[in-house]
Design a protein around this motif. Sequence first.
Motif, short mmCIF file in Angstrom:
data_model
loop_
_atom_site.label_atom_id
_atom_site.label_comp_id
_atom_site.label_asym_id
_atom_site.label_seq_id
_atom_site.Cartn_x
_atom_site.Cartn_y
_atom_site.Cartn_z
N ILE A 117 9.04 17.26 -7.28
CA ILE A 117 9.48 16.73 -8.58
C ILE A 117 9.44 15.20 -8.56
CG2 ILE A 117 11.44 16.54 -10.14
CD1 ILE A 117 12.25 19.37 -9.28
N GLY A 118 9.90 14.61 -7.47
CA GLY A 118 9.82 13.17 -7.34
C GLY A 118 8.40 12.67 -7.40
N GLY A 119 7.48 13.38 -6.74
CA GLY A 119 6.08 12.99 -6.78
C GLY A 119 5.49 13.05 -8.18
N ALA A 120 5.87 14.08 -8.95
CA ALA A 120 5.38 14.21 -10.32
C ALA A 120 5.85 13.03 -11.18
CB ALA A 120 5.86 15.53 -10.92
N PHE A 121 7.12 12.66 -11.04
CA PHE A 121 7.62 11.51 -11.78
C PHE A 121 6.96 10.21 -11.30
CE2 PHE A 121 11.36 14.15 -13.03
CZ PHE A 121 11.29 13.91 -14.40
N TYR A 122 6.64 10.13 -10.03
CA TYR A 122 5.95 8.95 -9.50
C TYR A 122 4.61 8.77 -10.20
CZ TYR A 122 3.75 5.82 -6.07
OH TYR A 122 3.10 4.78 -5.46
N SER A 123 3.84 9.83 -10.34
CA SER A 123 2.54 9.74 -11.02
C SER A 123 2.71 9.30 -12.46
CB SER A 123 1.83 11.09 -10.96
OG SER A 123 1.44 11.41 -9.65
N LEU A 124 3.74 9.81 -13.13
CA LEU A 124 3.97 9.44 -14.52
C LEU A 124 4.38 7.98 -14.66
CD1 LEU A 124 5.89 12.63 -15.73
CD2 LEU A 124 3.71 11.79 -16.64
N GLN A 125 5.24 7.52 -13.77
CA GLN A 125 5.76 6.16 -13.88
C GLN A 125 4.79 5.10 -13.39
OE1 GLN A 125 8.35 5.44 -15.50
NE2 GLN A 125 9.84 7.09 -15.41
N VAL A 126 4.10 5.39 -12.31
CA VAL A 126 3.22 4.39 -11.69
C VAL A 126 1.82 4.42 -12.29
CG1 VAL A 126 2.25 3.59 -9.50
CG2 VAL A 126 4.57 4.47 -9.58
N GLY A 127 1.38 5.60 -12.71
CA GLY A 127 0.05 5.72 -13.30
C GLY A 127 -1.05 5.98 -12.32
N LEU A 128 -0.69 6.39 -11.12
CA LEU A 128 -1.71 6.76 -10.12
C LEU A 128 -1.03 7.53 -9.00
CD1 LEU A 128 -1.41 4.80 -7.32
CD2 LEU A 128 -2.12 3.09 -8.96
N ILE A 129 -1.85 8.17 -8.18
CA ILE A 129 -1.38 8.81 -6.95
C ILE A 129 -2.48 8.64 -5.92
CG2 ILE A 129 -2.31 11.10 -7.50
CD1 ILE A 129 1.08 10.44 -5.82
N ALA A 130 -2.11 8.28 -4.71
CA ALA A 130 -3.09 7.99 -3.66
C ALA A 130 -2.60 8.58 -2.34
CB ALA A 130 -3.29 6.48 -3.53
N PRO A 131 -3.49 8.72 -1.36
CA PRO A 131 -3.10 9.33 -0.08
C PRO A 131 -1.99 8.57 0.66
CG PRO A 131 -5.49 9.24 -0.28
CD PRO A 131 -4.93 8.46 -1.41
N GLY A 132 -1.76 7.33 0.30
CA GLY A 132 -0.74 6.56 1.00
C GLY A 132 0.66 7.15 0.91
N VAL A 133 0.95 7.90 -0.16
CA VAL A 133 2.29 8.48 -0.31
C VAL A 133 2.43 9.77 0.48
CG1 VAL A 133 2.59 7.44 -2.58
CG2 VAL A 133 1.68 9.76 -2.40
N ILE A 134 1.33 10.27 1.03
CA ILE A 134 1.38 11.50 1.83
C ILE A 134 1.53 11.19 3.31
CG2 ILE A 134 0.12 13.62 2.43
CD1 ILE A 134 -1.36 13.40 -0.17
N GLY A 135 1.06 10.03 3.72
CA GLY A 135 0.89 9.72 5.13
C GLY A 135 2.16 9.58 5.93
N VAL A 136 1.96 9.28 7.20
CA VAL A 136 3.06 9.19 8.15
C VAL A 136 4.02 8.07 7.78
CG1 VAL A 136 3.61 8.69 10.56
CG2 VAL A 136 1.68 10.19 10.01
N GLY A 137 3.48 6.90 7.45
CA GLY A 137 4.33 5.77 7.12
C GLY A 137 5.26 6.06 5.97
N ALA A 138 4.71 6.62 4.89
CA ALA A 138 5.52 6.94 3.72
C ALA A 138 6.57 7.99 4.04
CB ALA A 138 4.63 7.42 2.58
N SER A 139 6.21 9.00 4.84
CA SER A 139 7.16 10.07 5.19
C SER A 139 8.32 9.54 6.02
CB SER A 139 6.43 11.18 5.94
OG SER A 139 5.47 11.81 5.12
N VAL A 140 8.04 8.64 6.94
CA VAL A 140 9.11 8.05 7.75
C VAL A 140 10.01 7.17 6.88
CG1 VAL A 140 9.61 6.47 9.65
CG2 VAL A 140 7.78 8.16 9.87
N GLU A 141 9.43 6.43 5.95
CA GLU A 141 10.23 5.61 5.05
C GLU A 141 11.18 6.47 4.22
OE1 GLU A 141 8.05 3.00 2.56
OE2 GLU A 141 7.12 1.90 4.22
N MET A 142 10.75 7.65 3.84
CA MET A 142 11.60 8.53 3.06
C MET A 142 12.84 8.94 3.84
SD MET A 142 8.60 10.87 1.33
CE MET A 142 7.33 10.12 0.31
N VAL A 143 12.70 9.13 5.14
CA VAL A 143 13.86 9.43 5.98
C VAL A 143 14.79 8.22 6.05
CG1 VAL A 143 14.62 10.05 8.31
CG2 VAL A 143 12.59 11.12 7.33
#
Length: 351
Positions: A250-276
Amino acid sequence: MLDRQRRNDALAWAAVALLILVALPALLDPFRLNLFAKYMAFAFVAVGIVLTWGYGGVLSLGQGIFFGMGGYMMAMFLKLEASGADLPDFMVWSSVDKLPTWWQPFHHLGWTILGILVLPAAGAYLLSYAIFRKRVSGVYFAIVTLSLALTLTVVVVGQQGDTGGANGITDFHTLLGWDITSDAAKRVMYFIESGTLTVAMLASLWIVRSRFGKILIAIRDREDRVRFSGYDTAHMKAFVFAVAAVLSAIGGAFYSLQVGLIAPGVIGVGASVEMVIYAAVGGRLSIPGAVGGALLVGFLRSYLSETFPGTWLYFLGALFIIVVWAMPNGLAGLTGLTGRLRGRGRLEPSR
């Protein structure tokens, strides 16, 4: 002590509700409000991590997988709407002559929303249940999820014709014909997102305070005893992991709506660790603390990168170190710590 804790919890919930529903919309210009809407998208993930890590004892370093699933599914719908009868531009550039079959359901918003809610949950449950049945947990489970995040990033980047590759999916401006790039639309979407986040927080609170939540805490503390009592601990941990996956999507869906794009960077290791880290800074046992942590870290990233473009990562790293070292319960633990210190000052002599 219990009444004081409940009072502190109520104050934390009230503070977060006032912040996202009243203070931010009243004080910020459209550009800054849209930035906080982006930070709020990560707050969904942080709330899910509180459920899995704080209450379930299951640390996942791959929540970016489910965040990306939700973001890509919403972006696919928006891109198809923007493209009309034509193929998406990145498919044309990659010499794709026909829309892939698995893109077809995303012509419809209803199927898109259903996919965002069902596919991450089903994938997360089946994967984690198979792992937990083998009694794999702790750091080993974290490594598995980290590896999956890395693998999925490579797959997405490599499938240029299907996913947009390293550039992701961009250049969409409407939702069911509604221009989502205007300031008025972004403000409306902010309130929709903040209302959805509030519902997600309340649902998470209900889970924590239910009988299932109490069993989940027991699994975190002594899983062997709970298993010997006849409970299927693998099923329970997989269920809460699936709930966290849905929140991330759900957060990812809102991210696409608010930012206007989606890229592999939000899937990767760095982004996942930041979420923790969002959950750790806010407090891994506090639902409103997780939201506050996501908003605070997001704000600091933007502010420090603007003010100290060459050294902002050092400031942010110092914040994480200080929080982990001095505040193991995150920012949410400050009120409890203050209360204990005051009580100790009254009841115990200084040493």
